[in-house]
Design a protein around this motif. Structure first.
Motif, PDB file in Angstrom:
ATOM      1  N   ASP A 105       0.850  -1.195   0.000  1.00  0.00           N
ATOM      2  CA  ASP A 105       0.000   0.000   0.000  1.00  0.00           C
ATOM      3  C   ASP A 105       0.887   1.247   0.000  1.00  0.00           C
ATOM      4  OD1 ASP A 105      -2.068  -1.778   0.259  1.00  0.00           O
ATOM      5  OD2 ASP A 105      -2.395  -1.390   2.405  1.00  0.00           O
ATOM      6  N   ARG A 106       0.366   2.324  -0.577  1.00  0.00           N
ATOM      7  CA  ARG A 106       1.139   3.569  -0.578  1.00  0.00           C
ATOM      8  C   ARG A 106       0.212   4.761  -0.340  1.00  0.00           C
ATOM      9  NH1 ARG A 106       3.098   3.438  -6.943  1.00  0.00           N
ATOM     10  NH2 ARG A 106       1.018   3.512  -7.918  1.00  0.00           N
ATOM     11  N   THR A 107       0.825   5.799   0.181  1.00  0.00           N
ATOM     12  CA  THR A 107       0.054   6.986   0.576  1.00  0.00           C
ATOM     13  C   THR A 107       0.698   8.246   0.013  1.00  0.00           C
ATOM     14  OG1 THR A 107      -0.678   5.946   2.639  1.00  0.00           O
ATOM     15  CG2 THR A 107      -0.794   8.352   2.512  1.00  0.00           C
ATOM     16  N   GLY A 108      -0.147   9.141  -0.492  1.00  0.00           N
ATOM     17  CA  GLY A 108       0.323  10.423  -0.987  1.00  0.00           C
ATOM     18  C   GLY A 108      -0.551  11.556  -0.439  1.00  0.00           C
ATOM     19  N   THR A 148      -4.498  24.894  -1.425  1.00  0.00           N
ATOM     20  CA  THR A 148      -4.200  26.143  -0.728  1.00  0.00           C
ATOM     21  C   THR A 148      -5.115  27.245  -1.243  1.00  0.00           C
ATOM     22  OG1 THR A 148      -1.883  25.524  -0.440  1.00  0.00           O
ATOM     23  CG2 THR A 148      -2.440  27.857  -0.188  1.00  0.00           C
ATOM     24  N   CYS A 149      -5.725  27.956  -0.284  1.00  0.00           N
ATOM     25  CA  CYS A 149      -6.580  29.102  -0.604  1.00  0.00           C
ATOM     26  C   CYS A 149      -6.295  30.202   0.404  1.00  0.00           C
ATOM     27  CB  CYS A 149      -8.057  28.707  -0.577  1.00  0.00           C
ATOM     28  SG  CYS A 149      -9.201  30.073  -0.850  1.00  0.00           S
ATOM     29  N   GLN A 150      -5.756  31.296  -0.081  1.00  0.00           N
ATOM     30  CA  GLN A 150      -5.428  32.429   0.771  1.00  0.00           C
ATOM     31  C   GLN A 150      -4.476  32.007   1.886  1.00  0.00           C
ATOM     32  OE1 GLN A 150      -9.513  33.429   1.654  1.00  0.00           O
ATOM     33  NE2 GLN A 150      -9.394  35.232   0.336  1.00  0.00           N
ATOM     34  N   ASP A 151      -4.935  32.132   3.162  1.00  0.00           N
ATOM     35  CA  ASP A 151      -4.039  31.855   4.278  1.00  0.00           C
ATOM     36  C   ASP A 151      -4.214  30.445   4.829  1.00  0.00           C
ATOM     37  OD1 ASP A 151      -6.580  32.184   5.234  1.00  0.00           O
ATOM     38  OD2 ASP A 151      -6.018  33.409   6.961  1.00  0.00           O
ATOM     39  N   MET A 152      -4.888  29.579   4.085  1.00  0.00           N
ATOM     40  CA  MET A 152      -5.221  28.266   4.635  1.00  0.00           C
ATOM     41  C   MET A 152      -4.909  27.165   3.623  1.00  0.00           C
ATOM     42  SD  MET A 152      -8.949  26.917   5.896  1.00  0.00           S
ATOM     43  CE  MET A 152      -9.209  25.176   6.208  1.00  0.00           C
ATOM     44  N   SER A 153      -4.478  26.014   4.145  1.00  0.00           N
ATOM     45  CA  SER A 153      -4.263  24.825   3.320  1.00  0.00           C
ATOM     46  C   SER A 153      -5.057  23.660   3.892  1.00  0.00           C
ATOM     47  CB  SER A 153      -2.776  24.450   3.272  1.00  0.00           C
ATOM     48  OG  SER A 153      -2.028  25.465   2.631  1.00  0.00           O
ATOM     49  N   ALA A 154      -5.538  22.807   2.995  1.00  0.00           N
ATOM     50  CA  ALA A 154      -6.256  21.595   3.396  1.00  0.00           C
ATOM     51  C   ALA A 154      -5.666  20.424   2.625  1.00  0.00           C
ATOM     52  CB  ALA A 154      -7.749  21.738   3.117  1.00  0.00           C
ATOM     53  N   ASP A 155      -5.396  19.334   3.336  1.00  0.00           N
ATOM     54  CA  ASP A 155      -4.742  18.180   2.717  1.00  0.00           C
ATOM     55  C   ASP A 155      -5.742  17.076   2.395  1.00  0.00           C
ATOM     56  OD1 ASP A 155      -2.350  19.450   2.888  1.00  0.00           O
ATOM     57  OD2 ASP A 155      -1.665  18.373   4.684  1.00  0.00           O
ATOM     58  N   ILE A 156      -5.500  16.430   1.251  1.00  0.00           N
ATOM     59  CA  ILE A 156      -6.240  15.215   0.871  1.00  0.00           C
ATOM     60  C   ILE A 156      -5.249  14.052   0.974  1.00  0.00           C
ATOM     61  CG2 ILE A 156      -7.548  14.056  -0.933  1.00  0.00           C
ATOM     62  CD1 ILE A 156      -8.004  16.850  -2.178  1.00  0.00           C
ATOM     63  N   THR A 157      -5.549  13.102   1.829  1.00  0.00           N
ATOM     64  CA  THR A 157      -4.695  11.919   1.980  1.00  0.00           C
ATOM     65  C   THR A 157      -5.214  10.829   1.048  1.00  0.00           C
ATOM     66  OG1 THR A 157      -4.220  12.461   4.280  1.00  0.00           O
ATOM     67  CG2 THR A 157      -3.801  10.194   3.582  1.00  0.00           C
TER      68      THR A 157
END
Length: 322
Positions: free
Chosen positions: A289-292, A297-306
């Motif tokens: 299995d592998r993960t990326g 990023t939008c303005q002053d905020m970032s959100a991650d998708i695992t």
């Protein structure tokens, strides 16, 4: 022998003496004292009754008006006792930043006399205003404003809203708007805010008396970007149509973090609003299995998708067969 005739002469002497011994009262003599204290709606002055005019002074005080020649016929007067001498008057119920004409008065049975007329101008008061509730709140801005109901008797030369992450923001802060002059309602646009932050906001109005503030309100900014999913598990086979819905308050960008060559971004940028983000993955032939991580990023905020891609063949740790 001479003859004399007698003529009757009225006896006037007692009457003359009676008249000369009785004086008719005249108006009192008095002067108006200078104003000693001045406020926004009150002042202190008074007067001195120099003579009573030959009859007791029954009433004394001051009267005032915004027109010249105020008299005791007006309701705007004080009553400061009786007799001669000095007295002090507290004048209340005045309008801010207004010029009044004032005269001391004294009344006896002959009538009412007045002292010299003086003028006095009350001090300006702070403006009276309210803060408008916030609307159109985004992660980086909002709409508010205020309404100046009373300018305190002095022209409002500057108005707007001020804000801070601490309570009690003031117009001395750089985080403020400048929205014209005068009384009435105004609209303010708050900019440069940060996402997921609580701000305290107050309307302000500046006149000759200083700066006044409306009530404090709170503005809570939302996240600048949100995702329909933050974790995605896919099969080992190559896939081309993986998608995530992005809701943002501004333009966004996407990038793969770390050394993850098996993830290919089809969408790299997007605009404010709701949009679909696409990416593809190569087949997982590594036997593990592998993960990326994909970062939005939008303005002053970032959100991650695992992104979790399963290994080819065999059993998962949870016992499922793929």
């Amino acid at each position: 022998m001479k003859k004399y005739s007698l003529t009757a002469v009225p006896v006037l002497l007692p009457f003359i003496l009676l008249i000369s011994g009785c004086s008719i009262p005249v108006l009192p003599e008095l002067e108006t004292a200078a104003v000693s204290q001045t406020g926004t709606t009150s002042l202190t002055c008074g007067g001195t009754v120099l003579t009573d005019g030959g009859a007791p002074v029954l009433a004394r005080g001051v009267c005032w008006s915004t027109a010249t020649g105020p008299s005791v016929d007006l309701p705007t007067k004080t009553n400061n006792g009786s007799g001669t001498g000095s007295f002090t008057s507290s004048v209340t119920g005045l309008a801010p930043n207004t010029t009044y004409y004032i005269r001391a008065y004294a009344s006896n049975e002959a009538g009412t006399a007045y002292g010299n007329q003086i003028t006095a101008t009350t001090l300006p008061a702070n403006a009276s205003l309210t803060t408008s509730q916030a609307s159109q709140i985004t992660s980086f801005g909002a709409i508010s404003g205020g309404n100046i109901a009373d300018d305190g008797g002095s022209a409002v030369t500057l108005r707007g809203v001020c804000w801070s992450t601490a309570t009690g923001p003031t117009a001395d802060l750089p985080s403020r708007t400048q929205d014209g002059t005068g009384k009435g309602a105004f609209v303010s646009t708050l900019t440069g805010l940060s996402s997921r932050t609580t701000y305290y906001v107050r309307a302000y109005a500046t006149n000759a008396a200083g700066t006044a503030y409306g009530q404090q309100i709170m503005v809570e900014t939302p996240a600048s970007v949100s995702l329909s999913a933050t974790t995605l598990t896919v099969l080992a086979a190559e896939s081309q149509n993986n998608d995530i819905v992005i809701n943002s308050y501004g333009p966004w960008t996407a990038q793969v973090t770390g050394n993850t060559p098996w993830i290919t971004l089809i969408s790299i940028t997007g605009e404010a609003g709701s949009s679909t983000f696409f990416f593809a993955m190569a087949e997982n032939d590594t036997g593990a299995d592998r993960t990326g991580i994909i970062r939005i990023t939008c303005q002053d905020m970032s959100a991650d998708i695992t992104v979790n891609q399963l290994r080819a063949g065999g059993y998962m740790d949870d016992g499922d067969l793929f």
